[in-house]
Write an enzyme that holds these catalytic residues in place. Sequence first.
Site, PDB file in Angstrom:
ATOM      1  CG  HIS A 203      -2.054  -0.842   1.256  1.00  0.00           C
ATOM      2  ND1 HIS A 203      -1.962  -2.213   1.284  1.00  0.00           N
ATOM      3  CD2 HIS A 203      -3.385  -0.553   1.235  1.00  0.00           C
ATOM      4  CE1 HIS A 203      -3.180  -2.735   1.288  1.00  0.00           C
ATOM      5  NE2 HIS A 203      -4.061  -1.743   1.258  1.00  0.00           N
ATOM      6  CD  GLU A 206      -5.398   4.223   0.375  1.00  0.00           C
ATOM      7  OE1 GLU A 206      -6.619   4.100   0.518  1.00  0.00           O
ATOM      8  OE2 GLU A 206      -4.567   3.478   0.961  1.00  0.00           O
ATOM      9  CG  ASP A 288      -9.770  -1.391   0.095  1.00  0.00           C
ATOM     10  OD1 ASP A 288      -9.141  -2.228   0.759  1.00  0.00           O
ATOM     11  OD2 ASP A 288      -9.539  -0.180   0.169  1.00  0.00           O
TER      12      ASP A 288
END
Length: 329
Positions: A203, A206, A288
Site C-alpha cells: 500500500h 494512496e 477493498d
Amino acid sequence: MPSELTDLHIHVGGAVAPHVLWSIAHDQGLKLPVQNYWEFKELVSARPGKVKSLDEYLAVMHQWTERIQSSPQAMERAVYEIIGKEYRSSRVDLIELRFNPMKRNEGGERDLDHIIHAALRGLDRAVLEYGVKAGLIFCLAREFEPRLNEILVEKAIRYRRRGVVGIDLAGPERHAIELGADLDLYRELFRRARAGGLKSTVHTGETARTGSEGVRAVVEALEPDRIGHGLCAAQDERVMDLLRERGVVLEICPSSNLATRAVESVEELGQVLQRFWSRGVRFTINTDGPYLLDTDMRREVALLERHLVLAHEQVEQTFRWAREAAFVD
C-alpha cells in the site's frame, strides 16, 4: 460485464457481512456499544460520505471488525463467508484475501498459528464448495516494530504451500516507512519473502503523505509485483514510466478511493485512470472492503461504466491484467 471476475485487493477486516459479524460477536459474548442490529450495521460501515479520510476508514476496520474476528473460529468463518459471498454476488472466481494475523490474536493472547490454520481451513472449505481459486496475503503493519513484521514474513513463508501466496505492507500512511530510515530493513524483509517463493504488494501512494515519491521508493527498494492503490503516481510521468518499465500492476479500489478522499470525485478518478492507461501503466479493479463500503465487484464495474470513468473494453482489459498479475497459481 466480464464473465471471469477477479478481486486481488480485499481485506478480511472489511469484507464480512454485518449479520455474520453480529452473529460472531454474540457467539463470543462480546459487549457491543449498540442496542440492536441496525445500529451495529451502521457502526461497521464506512460508506462514502461517512468517513472523511483514510485514517477514519482504518479506524472503523481496526476498532470493531478486526476485533470481532479475533479468534480461530471467527477467522475460519470469516474467510469462508467472504469467498462464498463474492462468488454468489458477483461470480468472482479468483480472489486473494489479505489480513494481518497478529491483529487477530488479541495481542498474543491467542496462538498465531491457530489463527492462520483457521483462516486456511475457511479457505479450503470455500474453494471446495464453490470451485474458485483463492489465496491469502499476510499484511505487515506500518505501525508495527520491524521484528513483528519479520515474524509475519516467516509465517507467510512457512505456510506458502498451504495457501499463503504473498505479503503486503499496509496501515496508516503517516507511518511513511518508504520515506524513512527503516526502508533498508524492509528491503531485506521483501527480499527474504521473494527468496521464500512469495509474491508481494505494498500500500503506497494512496494519500499525499507518501505521494508519488513513496511509489517510486517502494518500486526501487522493495521491488513489489503490485502496488495497492498508488493513485499519486499519476502526478509524476517519471514514476508512471517506472511502473510500466518494471511491470508493476496497480490495485485500484474505486469505492474505497472515493470514500477515503484519495480522490475527490468520480471525475478525478477518471482522470487518474486515463493517465495510467495512456502511459501504459497496468491496473486492476478491486473492492477493498465490500461490506465496509457497501459494494461488490459488479457495483464497482457499474460505477466505472455509468460515470464513463472507463469504457467497457477498458474494464475488460483490467480483468485480463488481473488474471496475469494474480499471485494464486
